[in-house]
Motif scaffolding. Structure first.
Motif, PDB file in Angstrom:
ATOM      1  N   PHE A   1      47.167  14.911 -18.542  1.00 33.27           N
ATOM      2  CA  PHE A   1      47.379  13.486 -18.281  1.00 33.27           C
ATOM      3  C   PHE A   1      46.817  13.069 -16.923  1.00 33.27           C
ATOM      4  CE2 PHE A   1      50.938  15.319 -20.687  1.00 33.27           C
ATOM      5  CZ  PHE A   1      50.740  14.676 -21.897  1.00 33.27           C
ATOM      6  N   HIS A   2      45.986  13.891 -16.315  1.00 30.27           N
ATOM      7  CA  HIS A   2      45.415  13.645 -14.988  1.00 30.27           C
ATOM      8  C   HIS A   2      46.525  13.472 -13.945  1.00 30.27           C
ATOM      9  CE1 HIS A   2      41.573  13.321 -16.942  1.00 30.27           C
ATOM     10  NE2 HIS A   2      42.072  12.390 -17.749  1.00 30.27           N
ATOM     11  N   TYR A   3      47.545  14.321 -14.078  1.00 24.60           N
ATOM     12  CA  TYR A   3      48.703  14.325 -13.185  1.00 24.60           C
ATOM     13  C   TYR A   3      48.912  15.776 -12.800  1.00 24.60           C
ATOM     14  CZ  TYR A   3      53.497  13.345 -11.661  1.00 24.60           C
ATOM     15  OH  TYR A   3      54.641  13.196 -10.926  1.00 24.60           O
ATOM     16  N   ALA A   4      48.301  16.204 -11.684  1.00 21.09           N
ATOM     17  CA  ALA A   4      48.293  17.634 -11.410  1.00 21.09           C
ATOM     18  C   ALA A   4      48.148  17.928  -9.928  1.00 21.09           C
ATOM     19  CB  ALA A   4      47.140  18.286 -12.164  1.00 21.09           C
TER      20      ALA A   4
ATOM     21  N   PRO B   1      50.557  27.297  -1.025  1.00 16.15           N
ATOM     22  CA  PRO B   1      50.603  28.002  -2.298  1.00 16.15           C
ATOM     23  C   PRO B   1      50.634  27.073  -3.505  1.00 16.15           C
ATOM     24  CG  PRO B   1      52.714  28.168  -1.218  1.00 16.15           C
ATOM     25  CD  PRO B   1      51.780  27.506  -0.252  1.00 16.15           C
ATOM     26  N   ALA B   2      51.098  25.836  -3.324  1.00 17.77           N
ATOM     27  CA  ALA B   2      51.154  24.936  -4.467  1.00 17.77           C
ATOM     28  C   ALA B   2      49.851  24.202  -4.660  1.00 17.77           C
ATOM     29  CB  ALA B   2      52.286  23.929  -4.277  1.00 17.77           C
ATOM     30  N   GLY B   3      48.932  24.304  -3.740  1.00 17.10           N
ATOM     31  CA  GLY B   3      47.697  23.549  -3.815  1.00 17.10           C
ATOM     32  C   GLY B   3      47.905  22.171  -3.228  1.00 17.10           C
ATOM     33  N   GLY B   4      47.101  21.247  -3.651  1.00 14.71           N
ATOM     34  CA  GLY B   4      47.216  19.881  -3.186  1.00 14.71           C
ATOM     35  C   GLY B   4      47.156  18.930  -4.360  1.00 14.71           C
ATOM     36  N   PRO B   5      47.567  17.691  -4.163  1.00 20.25           N
ATOM     37  CA  PRO B   5      47.458  16.720  -5.257  1.00 20.25           C
ATOM     38  C   PRO B   5      46.014  16.598  -5.717  1.00 20.25           C
ATOM     39  CG  PRO B   5      48.796  15.842  -3.477  1.00 20.25           C
ATOM     40  CD  PRO B   5      48.189  17.115  -2.976  1.00 20.25           C
ATOM     41  N   ALA B   6      45.800  16.580  -7.018  1.00 19.92           N
ATOM     42  CA  ALA B   6      44.453  16.585  -7.567  1.00 19.92           C
ATOM     43  C   ALA B   6      43.816  15.200  -7.605  1.00 19.92           C
ATOM     44  CB  ALA B   6      44.468  17.179  -8.970  1.00 19.92           C
ATOM     45  N   SER B   7      44.606  14.157  -7.538  1.00 16.18           N
ATOM     46  CA  SER B   7      44.060  12.799  -7.609  1.00 16.18           C
ATOM     47  C   SER B   7      43.336  12.439  -6.328  1.00 16.18           C
ATOM     48  CB  SER B   7      45.175  11.795  -7.855  1.00 16.18           C
ATOM     49  OG  SER B   7      45.760  12.027  -9.101  1.00 16.18           O
ATOM     50  N   THR B   8      42.428  11.484  -6.451  1.00 14.03           N
ATOM     51  CA  THR B   8      41.690  11.032  -5.279  1.00 14.03           C
ATOM     52  C   THR B   8      42.299   9.784  -4.660  1.00 14.03           C
ATOM     53  OG1 THR B   8      40.190   9.783  -6.707  1.00 14.03           O
ATOM     54  CG2 THR B   8      39.529  12.029  -6.094  1.00 14.03           C
TER      55      THR B   8
ATOM     56  N   VAL C   1      52.441   9.741  -5.773  1.00 10.15           N
ATOM     57  CA  VAL C   1      53.225   9.871  -7.004  1.00 10.15           C
ATOM     58  C   VAL C   1      53.282  11.325  -7.450  1.00 10.15           C
ATOM     59  CG1 VAL C   1      53.245   9.256  -9.460  1.00 10.15           C
ATOM     60  CG2 VAL C   1      52.847   7.498  -7.752  1.00 10.15           C
ATOM     61  N   GLU C   2      52.171  12.045  -7.315  1.00 12.28           N
ATOM     62  CA  GLU C   2      52.171  13.467  -7.679  1.00 12.28           C
ATOM     63  C   GLU C   2      53.095  14.269  -6.771  1.00 12.28           C
ATOM     64  OE1 GLU C   2      47.695  13.728  -9.616  1.00 12.28           O
ATOM     65  OE2 GLU C   2      48.008  14.352  -7.549  1.00 12.28           O
ATOM     66  N   GLN C   3      53.069  13.990  -5.483  1.00  9.94           N
ATOM     67  CA  GLN C   3      53.961  14.695  -4.545  1.00  9.94           C
ATOM     68  C   GLN C   3      55.427  14.432  -4.884  1.00  9.94           C
ATOM     69  OE1 GLN C   3      53.531  16.935  -2.075  1.00  9.94           O
ATOM     70  NE2 GLN C   3      55.712  16.925  -1.671  1.00  9.94           N
ATOM     71  N   VAL C   4      55.751  13.185  -5.176  1.00  6.15           N
ATOM     72  CA  VAL C   4      57.139  12.833  -5.496  1.00  6.15           C
ATOM     73  C   VAL C   4      57.555  13.422  -6.842  1.00  6.15           C
ATOM     74  CG1 VAL C   4      58.640  10.888  -6.071  1.00  6.15           C
ATOM     75  CG2 VAL C   4      57.180  10.768  -4.069  1.00  6.15           C
ATOM     76  N   GLY C   5      56.698  13.334  -7.845  1.00  8.34           N
ATOM     77  CA  GLY C   5      57.045  13.814  -9.183  1.00  8.34           C
ATOM     78  C   GLY C   5      57.070  15.313  -9.335  1.00  8.34           C
ATOM     79  N   PHE C   6      56.272  16.011  -8.539  1.00 10.64           N
ATOM     80  CA  PHE C   6      56.228  17.469  -8.628  1.00 10.64           C
ATOM     81  C   PHE C   6      57.275  18.139  -7.745  1.00 10.64           C
ATOM     82  CE2 PHE C   6      52.335  16.988 -10.812  1.00 10.64           C
ATOM     83  CZ  PHE C   6      51.986  18.199 -11.369  1.00 10.64           C
ATOM     84  N   PHE C   7      57.531  17.574  -6.566  1.00  7.99           N
ATOM     85  CA  PHE C   7      58.347  18.291  -5.600  1.00  7.99           C
ATOM     86  C   PHE C   7      59.475  17.452  -5.007  1.00  7.99           C
ATOM     87  CE2 PHE C   7      54.206  20.458  -5.498  1.00  7.99           C
ATOM     88  CZ  PHE C   7      54.617  21.723  -5.871  1.00  7.99           C
TER      89      PHE C   7
END
Length: 180
Positions: A32-35, A104-111, A118-124
């Motif tokens: 879903f381009h949410y990574a 270790p978790a990488g970084g948000p993939a969106s530009t 949103v990725e930071q909030v939704g993942f962690f």
């Protein structure tokens, strides 16, 4: 220290669902381009294990304990596991540089900036705060509700019978009306 089984069901269900979300989203989010990087579906890394899979499994376990427990101690133990898992979701990325050089978790993939947030909030961070809040509310509810034993052993006070007839109306002289 027994409790009704319904006391932990809603909180436990929410915590379990949030734990499933936290453990599975790094693997299905790229669809879903949410990574987070690596942004390939079903890619395993030790960072995902340490910061997403293990806390997700802990929240799932805590939620299942809240759902199934009939003892106050088991429910509180499940809530504490869930609180620790939620705290790890929220703070794991902060402490990760202590044992690894790269995040270790990488970084948000969106530009885009908004989508990265949103990725930071939704993942962690947001996920961890939500788990901590729901598990703490469940633990608080358990500590505020009396156990079954306490409810069953409360003595019932008997009212002594009176020999005089009781007038059940009281006159309020300030407004001269009858209150029943």
């Amino acid at each position: 220290m027994r409790i009704r089984r319904t006391h932990g069901i809603l909180g436990g269900l929410l915590v379990a669902l949030l734990g499933i979300w936290g453990g599975i989203i790094p693997f299905v989010g790229p669809y879903f381009h949410y990574a987070y990087t690596p942004d390939k579906a079903w890619t395993y890394t030790t960072g995902r294990l340490e910061l997403e899979i293990l806390p997700g499994a802990g929240a799932l376990l805590g939620g299942l304990l809240l759902i199934a427990a009939r003892s106050r101690y088991v429910c509180l133990f499940g809530a504490l596991i869930a609180i620790a898992s939620g705290a790890w979701f929220a703070l794991g990325n902060v402490f990760a540089p202590l044992w690894t050089v790269a995040g270790p978790a990488g970084g948000p993939a969106s530009t885009g900036t908004l989508m990265r947030a949103v990725e930071q909030v939704g993942f962690f961070t947001g996920l961890g705060i939500a788990i901590v809040m729901v598990a703490a509310a469940a633990a608080g509810r358990l500590s505020a509700v009396p156990s079954l034993r306490a409810v069953e052993t409360v003595p019932v006070a008997e009212v002594p019978a009176s020999r005089e007839p009781v007038d059940d109306s009281v006159v309020d002289e300030s407004e001269t009306r009858v209150i029943r």
